[in-house]
Design a protein around this motif. Sequence first.
Motif, PDB file in Angstrom:
ATOM      1  N   ALA A 154       0.840  -1.224  -0.112  1.00  0.00           N
ATOM      2  CA  ALA A 154       0.130  -0.147  -0.023  1.00  0.00           C
ATOM      3  C   ALA A 154       0.688   1.126   0.121  1.00  0.00           C
ATOM      4  O   ALA A 154       1.825   1.256   0.639  1.00  0.00           O
ATOM      5  N   VAL A 183       0.554   5.168   0.762  1.00  0.00           N
ATOM      6  CA  VAL A 183      -0.662   6.214   1.189  1.00  0.00           C
ATOM      7  C   VAL A 183       0.333   7.524   1.558  1.00  0.00           C
ATOM      8  O   VAL A 183       1.384   7.527   1.912  1.00  0.00           O
ATOM      9  N   LEU A 220      -5.173   7.212  -0.643  1.00  0.00           N
ATOM     10  CA  LEU A 220      -4.536   5.871  -0.482  1.00  0.00           C
ATOM     11  C   LEU A 220      -4.381   5.754  -2.139  1.00  0.00           C
ATOM     12  O   LEU A 220      -5.228   5.432  -3.168  1.00  0.00           O
ATOM     13  N   LEU A 231      -2.792   0.318  -3.706  1.00  0.00           N
ATOM     14  CA  LEU A 231      -2.975  -0.944  -2.890  1.00  0.00           C
ATOM     15  C   LEU A 231      -3.127  -2.120  -3.790  1.00  0.00           C
ATOM     16  O   LEU A 231      -4.323  -2.095  -4.408  1.00  0.00           O
ATOM     17  N   LEU A 237      -4.987  -2.435   4.359  1.00  0.00           N
ATOM     18  CA  LEU A 237      -6.202  -1.101   4.500  1.00  0.00           C
ATOM     19  C   LEU A 237      -6.209  -0.979   6.006  1.00  0.00           C
ATOM     20  O   LEU A 237      -6.306   0.093   6.618  1.00  0.00           O
ATOM     21  N   VAL A 277      -3.209   0.879   7.207  1.00  0.00           N
ATOM     22  CA  VAL A 277      -3.471   2.118   6.746  1.00  0.00           C
ATOM     23  C   VAL A 277      -4.250   2.987   7.637  1.00  0.00           C
ATOM     24  O   VAL A 277      -4.013   4.203   8.065  1.00  0.00           O
ATOM     25  N   LEU A 289      -9.437   7.619  -2.102  1.00  0.00           N
ATOM     26  CA  LEU A 289      -8.789   6.804  -3.305  1.00  0.00           C
ATOM     27  C   LEU A 289      -9.535   6.934  -4.669  1.00  0.00           C
ATOM     28  O   LEU A 289     -10.592   7.398  -4.616  1.00  0.00           O
TER      29      LEU A 289
END
Length: 172
Positions: free
Chosen positions: A82, A84, A96, A99, A115, A118, A131
Motif C-alpha cells: 500500500a 498512502v 490511498l 494498494l 487497509l 493504513v 482513493l
Amino acid sequence: MTWYIRKATPDAAPVVREIARESWHAAYDEFLGAERVANTVAEWYAIEELEAADREDATFLLAGRGRDGDGDGSDDAIAGFAHVGAADDDPGVAHLFRLYVRPTAWGDGAGTALLERVESDLRNACDRLRLVVLADNEVGVSFYESSGFERVETRDAELGDGLEEYAYEKSL
C-alpha cells in the motif's frame, strides 16, 4: 492466514514493481491490453522513483507472511503493498495512492490487512481516506465497496480512451 505489515525500505522497490506488474496484468489486461499495461507499469513503477517515493508525507507498507512479513526471505513472501500519503487539497484527508496484492493472494486477507493498518495509522491525523480506482477494475471496486468506502464521484480516467474512474472516500 496471518499477515505481517511493515514499512517498506527503498530496497523493496523491485518487489513492489513485480506485485504491481502481476496485479495490473490480472486486473487490467482485458480492457487496457497487455502492452498498455506493461508500458504503464514501466512508467509508473520505475525502480528509481519507487526507491525515492517513501518520504515524510507518504508511506509504503508491505504485507508478508512469516516473522515480520519477511517469510522465508524471498520476494514471493511479500504478497502486497500500500502507498498512502497526504492529500494535496485537504489536510484532513489522506490519499490511498496504491494498494495492490499478488493475484495468487487475492482473497487471502493481505489487502484487508494492509487497509486496516493504513486506517489505524491515519486515524489520529486524518478524518477521511480517499482513493481512485478504474471503474472497470471489478476486483478493486468490489474490495473497496466491501471495505466500507462510498463512491463520491465518477469521472474520466487520466488514462484516457473513454475510461472512467471512481473516487471513493471512507471516514476514519
